[in-house]
Design a protein around this motif. Structure first.
Motif, PDB file in Angstrom:
ATOM      1  N   GLU A 194     -53.775 -92.530   8.928  1.00  0.00           N
ATOM      2  CA  GLU A 194     -54.385 -93.792   8.531  1.00  0.00           C
ATOM      3  C   GLU A 194     -55.862 -93.848   8.912  1.00  0.00           C
ATOM      4  N   LEU A 195     -56.208 -93.236  10.035  1.00  0.00           N
ATOM      5  CA  LEU A 195     -57.603 -93.204  10.480  1.00  0.00           C
ATOM      6  C   LEU A 195     -58.476 -92.450   9.471  1.00  0.00           C
ATOM      7  N   GLU A 196     -57.961 -91.309   8.971  1.00  0.00           N
ATOM      8  CA  GLU A 196     -58.691 -90.537   7.969  1.00  0.00           C
ATOM      9  C   GLU A 196     -58.928 -91.377   6.709  1.00  0.00           C
ATOM     10  N   LYS A 197     -57.887 -92.104   6.286  1.00  0.00           N
ATOM     11  CA  LYS A 197     -58.019 -92.969   5.109  1.00  0.00           C
ATOM     12  C   LYS A 197     -59.088 -94.034   5.343  1.00  0.00           C
ATOM     13  N   GLN A 198     -59.021 -94.662   6.527  1.00  0.00           N
ATOM     14  CA  GLN A 198     -59.949 -95.740   6.860  1.00  0.00           C
ATOM     15  C   GLN A 198     -61.395 -95.246   6.875  1.00  0.00           C
ATOM     16  N   LEU A 199     -61.598 -94.074   7.494  1.00  0.00           N
ATOM     17  CA  LEU A 199     -62.951 -93.526   7.604  1.00  0.00           C
ATOM     18  C   LEU A 199     -63.505 -93.127   6.238  1.00  0.00           C
ATOM     19  N   LYS A 200     -62.644 -92.555   5.373  1.00  0.00           N
ATOM     20  CA  LYS A 200     -63.089 -92.187   4.021  1.00  0.00           C
ATOM     21  C   LYS A 200     -63.486 -93.428   3.233  1.00  0.00           C
ATOM     22  N   THR A 201     -62.701 -94.499   3.364  1.00  0.00           N
ATOM     23  CA  THR A 201     -63.018 -95.760   2.679  1.00  0.00           C
ATOM     24  C   THR A 201     -64.338 -96.332   3.177  1.00  0.00           C
ATOM     25  N   THR A 202     -64.540 -96.280   4.501  1.00  0.00           N
ATOM     26  CA  THR A 202     -65.774 -96.793   5.111  1.00  0.00           C
ATOM     27  C   THR A 202     -66.985 -96.012   4.627  1.00  0.00           C
ATOM     28  N   GLN A 203     -66.839 -94.666   4.544  1.00  0.00           N
ATOM     29  CA  GLN A 203     -67.947 -93.812   4.098  1.00  0.00           C
ATOM     30  C   GLN A 203     -68.333 -94.102   2.648  1.00  0.00           C
ATOM     31  N   LYS A 204     -67.334 -94.379   1.793  1.00  0.00           N
ATOM     32  CA  LYS A 204     -67.611 -94.680   0.385  1.00  0.00           C
ATOM     33  C   LYS A 204     -68.439 -95.953   0.232  1.00  0.00           C
TER      34      LYS A 204
END
Length: 580
Positions: A569-579
């Motif tokens: 979930e952390l990876e998903k969250q960070l990818k969303t934040t970066q976008k």
């Protein structure tokens, strides 16, 4: 005019290549800093220094000295090929994996504009092997494909087929069986012609090829390769490799339904893998041994083998996608016995397995049959209803059971959905939680605590201050830490320290240390991208836990979710934040 332009372009390119090399050397000086070699070595030729690096591999201090001299000379000469050679020497004499990875990254960085026999194909290949061993299969596949492209361009046939073999093995692992077989057949044609020069590569190619034939259900071809591989292992005096062909043939015989012979082959493989310590292949042998015993009507012994697979999984935290079936077998067995405790135990293990498979294969897996998926069960239900309508089945009892099954599935789906929402909520709380622990005034804490401790107030204050320093300096990350060791460091006794921790931290010593470690693991996972790529086992060791199981239990106890779920979930969250 066109000739002039071509000449200008050529020299401009040469200028910028030289300029880039100098710039890279300057900007990365801190990463590749080392002590200056002795004057006596600075005058030596590259060939001499290279020879001495290989000659001194058993004595790393000497080898490093020669490698430093080689690299220093290359940097002075601004010779890019020699610079890459220097980093390669460091990569083969260094033991630490993180340091090796830095050297490989440096090789890729400096060689990306080269087109020699070795560079940049070799560093891409070596980095690919490292990523594969870490379970980063997508990165490994990308690097192997890059190796293939560069090796073909530079005419390095050996590296071309070495990477092609690795791509074939990866494809077999992720379910791309037909294309994997095609790749490995081509590799066999190449390595079989050079088996006397590189018998290890030849035997490993045979092993991968036999597996690919089996996965493609070309069972007779698989047997032919297994027999050949067994014989060639003896011929090339690599007799330990025989056992891998014994394993593959045991699996092949199971698929041929020659269960009695398959049992003997798999039993021999199990015996040998116990000796050589290859736990991953031992797990595979036990899995098929269990299925073979079950086919022979020896159900209890079969279940013992399937339990062994789970024990190995708990030990090495690694499992092949096809071995997921192991847990379905155990769940069905205990369901039939009415043993709810064991049924729930292996359902939980299956959830853990799915989490790991999802983490390691989420971008690669095409087909892994999950017999507990709701769509499959609903499809089976519809087939039974259709057969009832055509007159094959008329029992109302079956319809009632199907209704109950569907209702149960729906309830389970609701429960699972509720659980997922709860996990998501806990992740969000954990993700947005401040990393820094709340600071408290030691004097105020002592005054507020009305205890019957027969310890002087000054001693309590001193120990609490030392605990604060201990926490700030991350002393809790030592894997051999004990209350006796910490008490000795604080200059007090373990009884005093235990009482103070129980009273002022409101938890036992072990609970206190585990909470600090888990808190630190969350901080590192949030802030360190490399740390997020570690296996659960590596993360546990890094923060001081002796076993993966201890870390996972402590993490779940403190946060209500498993570490694998948190990382996903952390990876998903960070990818969303970066976008955004």
């Amino acid at each position: 005019m066109s000739c002039v332009i071509a000449f200008f372009q050529k020299n401009i390119k040469l200028f910028f290549t030289s300029f880039l090399t100098i710039l890279l050397l300057f900007n990365n000086a801190d990463l590749f800093a080392y002590q200056a070699p002795s004057d006596s070595l600075s005058t030596k030729e590259y060939s001499y220094l290279k020879k001495m690096v290989y000659k001194s591999t058993q004595d790393s201090s000497k080898a490093i000295l020669y490698a430093k001299s080689y690299l220093n000379k290359a940097k002075i000469d601004i010779d890019t090929v020699k610079i890459v050679n220097g980093f390669f020497f460091f990569s083969i004499i260094t033991k630490d994996e993180k340091t090796i990875e830095k050297y490989l990254d440096s090789m890729i960085l400096y060689s990306k504009n080269l087109n020699t026999k070795l560079y940049p194909a070799l560093p891409y290949f070596n980095k690919g092997k490292m990523e594969y061993n870490k379970g980063n299969f997508k990165k490994a596949l990308d690097l192997y494909l890059k190796t293939n492209e560069k090796a073909k361009k530079s005419g390095n046939t050996h590296l071309f087929y070495a990477s092609k073999k690795s791509i074939g093995i990866l494809k077999s692992r992720i379910g791309e069986y037909p294309t994997a077989l095609k790749e490995l057949r081509q590799c066999y044609q190449y390595f079989s012609k050079r088996k006397k020069e590189k018998p290890g590569n030849y035997l490993r190619t045979l092993f991968a090829l036999s597996d690919a034939y089996n996965l493609n259900k070309k069972l007779d071809s698989a047997t032919y390769i297994n027999v050949l591989g067994y014989t060639e292992s003896i011929t090339f005096k690599d007799e330990d490799f025989r056992h891998y062909f014994t394993l593959n043939e045991g699996i092949n015989l199971f698929d041929k339904k020659d269960f009695a012979i398959a049992r003997d082959s798999l039993a021999n493989a199990i015996k040998e893998f116990k000796i050589n310590g290859d736990k991953a292949n031992l797990s595979m042998a036990y899995f098929f041994y269990g299925k073979t015993l079950s086919a022979l009507g020896q159900e209890k012994d079969a279940i013992s083998s399937h339990i062994k697979v789970d024990e190995i999984f708990q030990e090495i935290d690694e499992i092949m996608p096809n071995n997921r079936e192991n847990y379905e077998i155990l769940i069905n067995y205990y369901k039939k016995l009415g043993d709810k405790d064991n049924q729930l135990k292996y359902i939980q293990q299956l959830i853990t397995v799915d989490s790991i498979l999802h983490t390691n294969y989420r971008y690669l897996i095409k087909e892994v049959v999950q017999n507990y998926d709701t769509p499959r069960l609903l499809s089976e239900k519809q087939k039974i209803i259709d057969s009832l309508e055509t007159g094959k089945k008329t029992s109302y009892t079956i319809i009632s059971i199907l209704g109950i099954v569907c209702l149960s599935l729906f309830i389970l789906w609701l429960i699972n959905r509720k659980r997922q929402k709860k996990y998501k909520r806990r992740f969000e709380e954990l993700y947005h939680k401040k990393d820094a622990p709340e600071e408290h005034d030691t004097k105020t804490i002592i005054q507020k605590k009305k205890t019957k401790l027969t310890i002087p107030e000054e001693s309590i204050k001193e120990i609490l201050n030392k605990l604060t320093i201990f926490e700030n300096e991350l002393g809790f990350m030592r894997s051999d830490l004990s209350i006796t060791l910490l008490a000795k460091k604080f200059g007090t006794n373990s009884k005093y320290l235990s009482k103070i921790i129980n009273t002022y931290k409101e938890k036992s010593f072990n609970h206190y240390i585990n909470d600090l470690r888990i808190h630190q693991s969350i901080i590192k996972l949030k802030t360190d991208s490399k740390f997020r790529n570690y296996t659960i086992k590596a993360i546990a060791e890094e923060i001081g836990f002796n076993t993966t199981d201890a870390f996972s239990k402590a993490f779940y106890k403190q946060n209500g979710i498993h570490p694998s779920y948190f990382i996903k979930e952390l990876e998903k969250q960070l990818k969303t934040t970066q976008k955004h």
